[in-house]
Design an enzyme around this catalytic site. Sequence first.
Site, mmCIF file in Angstrom:
data_model
loop_
_atom_site.group_PDB
_atom_site.id
_atom_site.type_symbol
_atom_site.label_atom_id
_atom_site.label_comp_id
_atom_site.label_asym_id
_atom_site.label_seq_id
_atom_site.Cartn_x
_atom_site.Cartn_y
_atom_site.Cartn_z
ATOM 1 N N HIS A 92 8.900 3.210 8.716
ATOM 2 C CA HIS A 92 8.721 2.327 9.867
ATOM 3 C C HIS A 92 7.484 2.779 10.645
ATOM 4 C CE1 HIS A 92 9.836 -0.501 12.957
ATOM 5 N NE2 HIS A 92 9.552 0.437 13.848
ATOM 6 N N MET A 149 10.860 -6.611 4.670
ATOM 7 C CA MET A 149 10.969 -7.136 6.027
ATOM 8 C C MET A 149 12.299 -7.833 6.315
ATOM 9 S SD MET A 149 8.322 -5.761 7.039
ATOM 10 C CE MET A 149 8.163 -6.348 8.711
ATOM 11 N N ARG A 150 13.335 -7.477 5.578
ATOM 12 C CA ARG A 150 14.665 -8.018 5.874
ATOM 13 C C ARG A 150 15.653 -6.890 6.097
ATOM 14 N NH1 ARG A 150 15.089 -13.683 4.229
ATOM 15 N NH2 ARG A 150 13.037 -14.250 3.422
ATOM 16 N N ILE A 199 18.978 -4.808 5.676
ATOM 17 C CA ILE A 199 19.835 -4.537 4.517
ATOM 18 C C ILE A 199 21.306 -4.641 4.938
ATOM 19 C CG2 ILE A 199 20.425 -2.802 2.777
ATOM 20 C CD1 ILE A 199 17.548 -3.840 2.581
ATOM 21 N N LYS A 205 17.608 -11.713 6.727
ATOM 22 C CA LYS A 205 18.386 -10.956 5.734
ATOM 23 C C LYS A 205 18.430 -11.744 4.438
ATOM 24 C CE LYS A 205 22.779 -13.043 7.070
ATOM 25 N NZ LYS A 205 24.162 -12.878 7.477
ATOM 26 N N SER A 230 0.824 -1.212 0.000
ATOM 27 C CA SER A 230 0.000 0.000 0.000
ATOM 28 C C SER A 230 0.863 1.269 0.000
ATOM 29 C CB SER A 230 -0.961 0.008 1.189
ATOM 30 O OG SER A 230 -0.288 0.158 2.406
ATOM 31 N N ASN A 231 2.038 1.214 0.607
ATOM 32 C CA ASN A 231 2.924 2.392 0.540
ATOM 33 C C ASN A 231 3.450 2.603 -0.874
ATOM 34 O OD1 ASN A 231 3.461 3.848 3.212
ATOM 35 N ND2 ASN A 231 3.446 1.682 3.804
ATOM 36 N N ASN A 234 13.564 4.160 4.293
ATOM 37 C CA ASN A 234 12.639 3.165 4.837
ATOM 38 C C ASN A 234 11.498 3.885 5.541
ATOM 39 O OD1 ASN A 234 11.687 0.571 5.664
ATOM 40 N ND2 ASN A 234 12.539 0.937 7.699
HETATM 41 C C1 GAR Z 1 3.983 -0.674 6.712
HETATM 42 O O1 GAR Z 1 3.169 -0.366 7.803
HETATM 43 C C2 GAR Z 1 5.421 -0.383 7.035
HETATM 44 O O2 GAR Z 1 5.587 0.723 7.856
HETATM 45 C C3 GAR Z 1 5.846 -1.657 7.697
HETATM 46 O O3 GAR Z 1 5.225 -2.677 6.969
HETATM 47 C C4 GAR Z 1 3.997 -2.180 6.442
HETATM 48 C C5 GAR Z 1 3.963 -2.483 4.965
HETATM 49 O O4 GAR Z 1 2.718 -2.191 4.437
HETATM 50 N N1 GAR Z 1 7.260 -1.798 7.687
HETATM 51 C C6 GAR Z 1 7.960 -2.310 8.703
HETATM 52 O O5 GAR Z 1 7.454 -2.739 9.713
HETATM 53 C C7 GAR Z 1 9.464 -2.321 8.478
HETATM 54 N N2 GAR Z 1 10.138 -2.642 9.674
HETATM 55 P P1 GAR Z 1 2.484 -2.079 2.865
HETATM 56 O O6 GAR Z 1 3.012 -3.370 2.240
HETATM 57 O O7 GAR Z 1 1.002 -1.980 2.728
HETATM 58 O O8 GAR Z 1 3.198 -0.866 2.362
#
Ligand code: GAR
Length: 195
Positions: free
Chosen positions: A111, A92-93, A95, A65, A13-14, A109
């Site tokens: 977070h 989710m890994r 870098i 990783k 979604s991001n 990134n």
């Molecule tokens: C998001 O909330 C992002 O902040 C988080 O995963 C989600 C991905 O959502 N990232 C982490 O937790 C990284 N440590 P998305 O696939 O809908 O963008």
Amino acid sequence: MIRFGVLGSGKGSNFRALAEVFRAGTLGAQPVIVLSDLEHAGILDLGRKFEIPCHFIAPGPFRTKMSPEAEGEIVQLLREAQVDFVVLAGFMRVIKEPLLNAFPGRILNIHPSLLPAFPGLEAWRQAVEAGVPEAGCTVHLVDSGVDTGKILGQSRVPVLSGDTAESLHARIQIAEHELYPRIVREFAGHLLPRD
Ligand code: GAR
């Protein structure tokens, strides 16, 4: 036009928010490749919908990783796509050196917490369990630590009574979709295009 590559492991979604702002003509940078460590990640389907080249990169034997070979493959694809910087969108890994060294100071990134609070996994759940009154999201540069790089921007959201981890994450994601395009636009505005 400044070019960037996207790495993600989730529904994307991001990435969608970034691609939509790009399509509207106001991002100042173009997503040119989408890479995932999960073959069936939603972000790859989304990338195809936006007609952006997408690749699954087999991560190798580690859980947290990519293998050095897999990261090398990512670097090669990002270089071939001539990206100026890299955006992690739910990747989710952790870098490691091959990618960090290839794009020093050029990996962003997002977070789902107000860093330095709640680094690591499921930050929204950590916030609910800690009982904090406020949560949010942070865009930061990636360094060799876990969610420790220079902070580029944050958005705050309230934690409401009765919030579950899921309801809080949904509220944080709304803030993410506004924050990430805004910070990417600012970051790209400070870069010089390759030619
Ligand atoms: C998001 O909330 C992002 O902040 C988080 O995963 C989600 C991905 O959502 N990232 C982490 O937790 C990284 N440590 P998305 O696939 O809908 O963008």
